[in-house]
Write a protein that holds these residues in place. Structure first.
Motif, PDB file in Angstrom:
ATOM      1  N   ALA A  17      70.990  32.704  48.378  1.00  0.00           N
ATOM      2  CA  ALA A  17      69.709  32.945  48.708  1.00  0.00           C
ATOM      3  C   ALA A  17      68.624  33.195  47.446  1.00  0.00           C
ATOM      4  O   ALA A  17      67.389  32.767  47.549  1.00  0.00           O
ATOM      5  N   ASP A  20      66.634  29.770  46.998  1.00  0.00           N
ATOM      6  CA  ASP A  20      65.412  29.603  47.829  1.00  0.00           C
ATOM      7  C   ASP A  20      64.084  30.428  47.326  1.00  0.00           C
ATOM      8  O   ASP A  20      62.898  30.113  47.244  1.00  0.00           O
ATOM      9  N   SER A  21      64.692  31.691  46.912  1.00  0.00           N
ATOM     10  CA  SER A  21      63.505  32.782  46.567  1.00  0.00           C
ATOM     11  C   SER A  21      62.902  32.256  45.181  1.00  0.00           C
ATOM     12  O   SER A  21      61.668  32.321  44.999  1.00  0.00           O
ATOM     13  N   ASP A  24      60.672  29.154  46.208  1.00  0.00           N
ATOM     14  CA  ASP A  24      59.498  29.583  47.040  1.00  0.00           C
ATOM     15  C   ASP A  24      58.389  30.064  46.049  1.00  0.00           C
ATOM     16  O   ASP A  24      57.191  29.888  46.179  1.00  0.00           O
ATOM     17  N   SER A  45      61.780  21.163  40.528  1.00  0.00           N
ATOM     18  CA  SER A  45      62.370  22.073  41.614  1.00  0.00           C
ATOM     19  C   SER A  45      63.839  21.594  41.955  1.00  0.00           C
ATOM     20  O   SER A  45      64.773  22.339  41.991  1.00  0.00           O
ATOM     21  N   SER A  49      66.913  24.023  41.114  1.00  0.00           N
ATOM     22  CA  SER A  49      68.000  24.182  42.001  1.00  0.00           C
ATOM     23  C   SER A  49      69.412  23.745  41.768  1.00  0.00           C
ATOM     24  O   SER A  49      70.493  24.741  41.945  1.00  0.00           O
ATOM     25  N   THR A  53      72.205  26.751  41.231  1.00  0.00           N
ATOM     26  CA  THR A  53      73.443  26.739  41.826  1.00  0.00           C
ATOM     27  C   THR A  53      74.733  26.852  41.117  1.00  0.00           C
ATOM     28  O   THR A  53      75.732  27.238  41.445  1.00  0.00           O
TER      29      THR A  53
END
Length: 139
Positions: A17, A20-21, A24, A45, A49, A53
């Motif tokens: 999660a 995503d934070s 965003d 991005s 990511s 990950t």
């Protein structure tokens, strides 16, 4: 806007999660700063990511405290920059010669994708792992 206004910072437990934070917050930063193309934002991005990950998937600690990650992403006039740090055990990472794995491989693409997107990617260790990276604007 000053340099501090052109950065976003997110910290949290090493859970998916958090990806995503961070993304965003970076998207909101790009909208606030303006002058960041969709392609610049999306490419950067994607690299962020993949790195996050990997940190979440592979980060381990010696105790039950769990791994924490700090992210700082900035928009500069000439480049997008980032620093990701964690509290995990120091990882041995060799970035020279990172390549895409066999198309049938189930993993191993994260660093290869990131090195293709970014102009600079460095990994250091200092009571955890620190990833520092940047991508020139206007690719």
């Amino acid at each position: 806007m000053g340099d501090l206004d052109n950065c976003c910072r997110v910290s949290g437990e090493a859970e998916l999660a958090l990806v995503d934070s961070v993304l965003d917050e970076f998207s909101s930063l790009c909208a606030r700063v303006g002058e960041v193309s969709d392609d610049e934002r999306d490419q950067f991005s994607l690299a962020v990511s993949e790195l996050l990950t990997n940190m979440i998937t592979h980060g381990e600690t010696d105790d039950a405290s769990g791994v924490r990650i700090n992210a700082c992403l900035c928009v500069r006039p000439d480049r997008l920059t980032g620093t990701l740090s964690d509290t995990a055990q120091e990882a041995e990472v060799v970035l020279d010669g990172v390549r895409m794995p066999d198309p049938m491989a189930e993993s191993g693409r994260g660093l290869a994708i990131s090195t293709m997107i970014l102009d600079s990617l460095e990994h250091t260790t200092d009571t955890g792992n620190v990833w520092s990276f940047w991508r020139s604007r206007g690719h």
